[in-house]
Design an enzyme around this catalytic site. Structure first.
Site, PDB file in Angstrom:
ATOM      1  N   CYS A  12       1.158  -1.321  -0.131  1.00 37.84           N
ATOM      2  CA  CYS A  12       0.111  -0.245  -0.010  1.00 37.84           C
ATOM      3  C   CYS A  12       0.562   1.370  -0.326  1.00 37.84           C
ATOM      4  O   CYS A  12       1.900   1.188   0.142  1.00 37.84           O
ATOM      5  CB  CYS A  12      -1.005  -0.587   1.256  1.00 37.84           C
ATOM      6  SG  CYS A  12       0.290  -0.074   2.790  1.00 37.84           S
ATOM      7  N   HIS A  40       5.644  -6.212   8.507  1.00 39.08           N
ATOM      8  CA  HIS A  40       5.275  -6.931   9.449  1.00 39.08           C
ATOM      9  C   HIS A  40       5.318  -8.249   7.625  1.00 39.08           C
ATOM     10  O   HIS A  40       4.484  -8.820   7.393  1.00 39.08           O
ATOM     11  CB  HIS A  40       3.705  -7.497   9.637  1.00 39.08           C
ATOM     12  CG  HIS A  40       3.648  -6.530  11.237  1.00 39.08           C
ATOM     13  ND1 HIS A  40       2.626  -6.808  11.868  1.00 39.08           N
ATOM     14  CD2 HIS A  40       4.500  -6.710  12.350  1.00 39.08           C
ATOM     15  CE1 HIS A  40       2.360  -5.703  12.544  1.00 39.08           C
ATOM     16  NE2 HIS A  40       4.035  -6.464  13.064  1.00 39.08           N
ATOM     17  N   GLU A 124      -0.454  -0.461  15.783  1.00 35.66           N
ATOM     18  CA  GLU A 124      -0.742   0.827  15.816  1.00 35.66           C
ATOM     19  C   GLU A 124      -1.675   1.429  16.213  1.00 35.66           C
ATOM     20  O   GLU A 124      -2.007   2.407  16.569  1.00 35.66           O
ATOM     21  CB  GLU A 124      -1.517   0.778  13.887  1.00 35.66           C
ATOM     22  CG  GLU A 124      -2.218   2.106  13.574  1.00 35.66           C
ATOM     23  CD  GLU A 124      -3.214   1.906  12.896  1.00 35.66           C
ATOM     24  OE1 GLU A 124      -2.636   0.813  11.927  1.00 35.66           O
ATOM     25  OE2 GLU A 124      -4.074   2.208  12.280  1.00 35.66           O
TER      26      GLU A 124
HETATM   27  S1  SF4 Z   1      -2.629   2.678   6.907  1.00 42.41           S
HETATM   28 FE1  SF4 Z   1      -1.754   0.986   7.166  1.00 42.41          FE
HETATM   29  S2  SF4 Z   1      -3.259   0.250   5.457  1.00 42.41           S
HETATM   30 FE2  SF4 Z   1      -3.045   2.281   4.964  1.00 42.41          FE
HETATM   31  S3  SF4 Z   1      -1.785   3.091   3.738  1.00 42.41           S
HETATM   32 FE3  SF4 Z   1      -1.647   3.319   5.739  1.00 42.41          FE
HETATM   33  S4  SF4 Z   1       0.267   1.621   6.104  1.00 42.41           S
HETATM   34 FE4  SF4 Z   1      -1.001   1.239   4.305  1.00 42.41          FE
END
Ligand code: SF4
Length: 275
Positions: A12, A40, A124
């Site tokens: 992402c 991860h 997170e």
């Molecule tokens: S919040 Fe998490 S899944 Fe979404 S762009 Fe950021 S790192 Fe990637």
């Protein structure tokens, strides 16, 4: 053998950015370390180590040099400790996570009881809890939300990778807990997109291969969703692809978590095409 890739899969935006920042750090400094694994994915962590980016699990392990904060983010006490130790910082916290952290802090400062919808053991969510401060809580399902007492004002923030359907269902429970509920929908679309594309593909194929770290929550969730639609194998690398999976099957689908590097996806794809 027809091998189809999910429309959205793999790295992402936030992970790509974090990896880029870590690789840049490796080329600039010899003493750069990520605080915890950068993502991860064990293969990516090993690759970065080869490029010169080490990993520490605690700031106590570092007295000088550069510390890279990973995309999951950290709480305010970590920034304070980094400053006290005089370490250089590269902050790779994903901007979406920063938004969730800021929202939690602002809600707490405005007098809301902050409820974070997410897994309290995920790094997170731990960081968002710290920004929200004392008295904030995390709930991962409707039962945990139901167990909360009635509150005067509730401020809701979500883990960025949380399922939007489940978030809505938990919020419905929270609406009965207070006359004033302020909702910050801090879910990142990358997760939704990967999940929808995986489910769509899983409905069209004989079996699915889901690639990504076994320690990756978003990859594990993709595998669970695919398994509801067809036979699904969760693997980390191409070495795990087995010949017997392909017997009597004509069409297979591949997807990968947001922390799975492109090169691993390509290796798995090529190996499957040869079957
Ligand atoms: S919040 Fe998490 S899944 Fe979404 S762009 Fe950021 S790192 Fe990637």
């Amino acid at each position: 053998m027809e091998v189809l890739l999910a429309e959205n899969l793999g790295f992402c935006y936030g992970v790509k950015r974090a990896i880029q920042l870590a690789e840049d750090a490796a080329s600039l400094a010899k003493d750069a370390f990520t605080l915890g694994p950068i993502i991860h994915n064990p293969q990516m962590v090993a690759k970065l180590a080869e490029e010169g980016v080490g990993k520490i699990d605690s700031l106590d392990e570092l007295d000088s040099g550069t510390v890279i904060i990973r995309s999951h983010g950290v709480g305010p006490s970590v920034y304070e400790k980094i400053e006290q130790k005089g370490l250089h910082t590269i902050d790779a916290t994903c901007p979406h996570v920063l938004k969730a952290q800021r929202s939690a802090k602002e809600l707490a400062e405005a007098g809301y009881q902050v409820v974070i919808v997410g897994d309290k053991n995920h790094p997170e969510v731990k960081s968002i809890l710290q920004w929200a401060g004392e008295g904030s809580v995390a709930v991962n399902d409707e039962t945990e939300a139901e167990a909360l007492p009635a509150m005067r004002r509730i401020g809701v923030v979500s883990q960025t990778t949380f399922s939007s359907a489940k978030f809505k269902s938990i919020v419905m429970v929270l609406l009965d807990k207070s006359l004033e509920v302020k909702i910050m929908r801090t879910i990142c679309t990358a997760t939704d997109q990967r999940q929808s594309a995986a489910v769509k593909l899983a409905q069209e194929v004989d079996f699915m291969i889901v690639i990504g770290g076994r320690n990756s929550a978003n990859t594990t969730r993709l595998a669970q969703l695919c398994a509801e639609k067809c036979k699904t194998y969760h693997i980390e690398t191409a070495d795990e692809v087995c010949d017997e999976w392909f017997a009597n099957n004509k069409k297979i689908g591949i997807t990968a978590g947001a922390s799975t590097p492109d090169w691993i996806i390509k290796e798995v794809y090529k190996k499957c095409q040869k079957k």
